[in-house]
Design an enzyme around this catalytic site. Sequence first.
Site, mmCIF file in Angstrom:
data_model
loop_
_atom_site.group_PDB
_atom_site.id
_atom_site.type_symbol
_atom_site.label_atom_id
_atom_site.label_comp_id
_atom_site.label_asym_id
_atom_site.label_seq_id
_atom_site.Cartn_x
_atom_site.Cartn_y
_atom_site.Cartn_z
ATOM 1 N N HIS A 146 5.132 -0.233 -10.783
ATOM 2 C CA HIS A 146 6.237 -0.164 -9.823
ATOM 3 C C HIS A 146 7.400 -0.943 -10.408
ATOM 4 O O HIS A 146 7.216 -2.019 -10.976
ATOM 5 C CB HIS A 146 5.730 -0.740 -8.494
ATOM 6 C CG HIS A 146 6.758 -1.379 -7.629
ATOM 7 N ND1 HIS A 146 7.829 -0.689 -7.119
ATOM 8 C CD2 HIS A 146 6.879 -2.645 -7.159
ATOM 9 C CE1 HIS A 146 8.550 -1.517 -6.379
ATOM 10 N NE2 HIS A 146 8.002 -2.705 -6.396
ATOM 11 N N TYR A 189 14.244 -1.855 -2.197
ATOM 12 C CA TYR A 189 14.297 -3.143 -1.499
ATOM 13 C C TYR A 189 14.990 -4.168 -2.383
ATOM 14 O O TYR A 189 15.094 -3.986 -3.613
ATOM 15 C CB TYR A 189 12.900 -3.612 -1.076
ATOM 16 C CG TYR A 189 11.950 -3.940 -2.197
ATOM 17 C CD1 TYR A 189 11.956 -5.198 -2.817
ATOM 18 C CD2 TYR A 189 11.013 -3.014 -2.641
ATOM 19 C CE1 TYR A 189 11.063 -5.500 -3.844
ATOM 20 C CE2 TYR A 189 10.124 -3.309 -3.668
ATOM 21 C CZ TYR A 189 10.149 -4.547 -4.264
ATOM 22 O OH TYR A 189 9.287 -4.849 -5.281
ATOM 23 N N ASP A 228 -19.151 3.044 19.559
ATOM 24 C CA ASP A 228 -19.869 3.669 20.670
ATOM 25 C C ASP A 228 -20.588 4.889 20.126
ATOM 26 O O ASP A 228 -20.089 5.588 19.251
ATOM 27 C CB ASP A 228 -18.954 3.985 21.852
ATOM 28 C CG ASP A 228 -17.864 4.990 21.506
ATOM 29 O OD1 ASP A 228 -17.547 5.160 20.311
ATOM 30 O OD2 ASP A 228 -17.314 5.592 22.443
#
Length: 799
Positions: free
Chosen positions: A223, A257, A532
């Site tokens: 990256h 960013y 469950d």
Amino acid sequence: MNPRVVIIGAGVVGSALADELTERGWTDVTVVDQGPLFTPGGSSSHAPGLVFQTNPSKTMTELAAYTVAKLSALTLDGQWCFRQVGGLEVATTEARWHDLHRKHGLATSWGVEGSLLSSAECAALHPLLDPAKILGGFHVPTDGLAKAVRAVEAQARRAIGRGARFLGEHTVTGVGRHDGRVTGVETDQGFIPADVVVCAAGFWGPGIGEMVGLTIPLLPLAHQYAKTGPVPAMAGVNDLVLEASRPILRHQDQDLYYREHGDRLGIGYYGHRPMPASSFGTAPMPSVLPFTPDDFAPAWRESVALLPGLASTEVEEGMNGIFSFTADGFPLIGEHRELAGFWVAEAVWVTHSAGVARALAQWLVDGQPAIDLHEADLHRFEQVQLAPAYVEERASQNFIEVYDIVHPLQPMERPRPLRTSPFHPRQVSLGAVFLEGGGWERPHWYTSNPPAPVPERDDWSARYWSPIAATEARITRERVAMFDMTPLKRLEVSGPGALAFLQRLTTNNLDKSVGSVTYTLMLGFDGGIRSDLTVARLGPQVFQVGANGPLDEDWMRQHAPDSVHIRDITGGTCCIGLWGPLARHVLQPLTRTDFSNDALKYFRAQRAFIGEVPVTAMRLSYVGELGWEIYTSAELGLRLWDTLWVAGLEHGIAAAGRSAFNSLRLEKGYRAWGTDMTTEHDPVSAGLEFAVRMDKGDFIGRSSLAARTSDRRLTCLTLDDPAAIVLGKEPVYAAGAPVGYVTSASYGYTIGRTVAYAWLPVGLSVPGTPVAVEYFGARLPATVAAEPLFDPKMERIRR
Ligand SMILES: Cc1cc2nc3c(=O)[nH]c(=O)nc-3n(C[C@H](O)[C@H](O)[C@H](O)COP(=O)(O)OP(=O)(O)OC[C@H]3O[C@@H](n4cnc5c(N)ncnc54)[C@H](O)[C@@H]3O)c2cc1C
């Protein structure tokens, strides 16, 4: 004596874990790393350390929030480890701006405070921004920058102060084992004995896993991260000690960013092609590969467009840094099943590092993490999802989508189809629209059914939805429909110890006659709900268990004695849910077995022949209508489908999909594990105490139940406006303040409004209480309702 622990990897995860373990009194901890301390050359050694806490996952948000809280309180020789400069995500498109409203809702649901800002307010917080380029932003003041290398050393020093050892330049070359347990690690400097070994080796994890025959399904990907030269507009803003003062910034519309490094800007980019790292870099920074400027060119162009002040500088340095991606974006945490004492904490961002370390320390020391970790559990994957080709495809796609606006129902496009039920050809010819889950193709509706007039939807809630679902729901309530239940995990539990085993593992009484079917819960030792199950007793020593997924099988195998055999029969079998008031009209003429109400009662199972097809029919219904789950072996599936279909035509039978199913189950109040309740909840607060028989003898979690109290209840809401829609995870407000969050939601086509289940304070969980659910910034009035909303007397099922 506390166990001897060896942690492989002195990155931000290994170091945090040493700190958390020693804090809990496990002080015989040795952390080994192949590189020099405390910059050994892994991803943590160069990570820019941006921490944005808000995530669609409650668990991930909580892991991040703890990291923020912990690192904010840490310093190293007086220097900061975390600077709360705030996080700002800006929108340059209408779609993003809209989505930031959803994100604000998610943050509120999970307890992170943030606010939506105008473009001018964003530019005031981050003056490099061109306000004309943005529509607004989402600001979280507690987000910020982790100084990863300092955080590594600060946590290491605390651990060392309590007795831990950190050994740099020790390369692990093997893992010792004896009798199915780890005995230590072999390093190039000698053997280090241990009772517990934790692999926190970052993207080297799969290689360590290979040493012990464990698949660690992550993909190392490169990256890009680059730094500019001095930016004139940033001159004098930050001194070198503090490094940054303005919020960390995300420009997700262009996969970018930013953070400040003094008067320079760091730029991270996810917009380039996925670059799987088949080989790694060289010392001293093996996690870094050479920068590929061509891949970065669009990032620079878009950065200058958003932050015009960058035009007077240029990129000075850059790298292709390697870190781990997984198929679903979550970390990998858990213990090897074939080698006791070998644990994994992999694919963890700096953002979640301390949170993951704490959860794993609790798991090791207390036997269970305090928060729900099922999304990050190492054993959550189906076998097919462990294939290297699958991991590579999905992890790469996750890289591509890391900043995308991803709808909760949006399926990955590849590799598909992977798992198909035997009914697949018929479903295709009926125009099924498939979404994917656990590798299975699952019809959500069938385009051969007509749409029904239902309220118009906004663009977001209309995605992966069709008004056809309303028709399918209505046909189920009024006539009869066929649902493909094949993808639900089925386990056969058999052997002389099967009954005693299941009795100990679950809450309800299973010591009933052959043919009984029981809804029951699996609890953790702390009384939290692990799952469950629907358990059918098909023979004195044979049970068929309808489970939620691989974690159930994993938990069972952990506890099964030798006298019990557990077999996953999902792929070799298939199931049609035949439900609706005319279900008996369809079924009975096809068989000599008596399917009358008296002969086969609700929650009973029966073997039979349907036409030529041997089946096991269970009289159950998750949609709240008369009918059966009808199971057969996979090769007979198509014959079963066709037999029921042809017989059903005169009764107006239709195929129906998950979309209608979800609506029908919520009208009936049936909970979905993992969404409505998790290990964090107990049976009483989840409204499932009817499935707990305290008088049946001991079972796992029983002794903890009495002491568990909860001030929250899983609560049924309906939205007041019959046209309003919510989808799940939205915050719930009472008297203007956030009080809880929605778990599942769906439009209830029978009751004519949206049904939402939500965790709310007990005091508000009273029918008639007015609340509001926030959906993309709008507060939608809702009312707490008595449940179930549909057929509370069960008259439709028991006839
Ligand atoms: C460019 C870039 C930017 C990033 N930005 C951010 C960001 O802004 N925010 C964020 O949250 N995350 C970010 N990340 C991700 C983050 O850096 C990693 O996810 C995180 O640092 C992983 O920490 P770790 O401790 O698991 O692994 P590492 O830090 O890689 O540590 C693993 C350690 O194991 C050691 N090891 C491996 N094999 C052996 C062996 N056989 N024997 C002994 N030791 C061994 C290695 O030497 C290494 O030191 C970024 C990553 C990159 C590459």
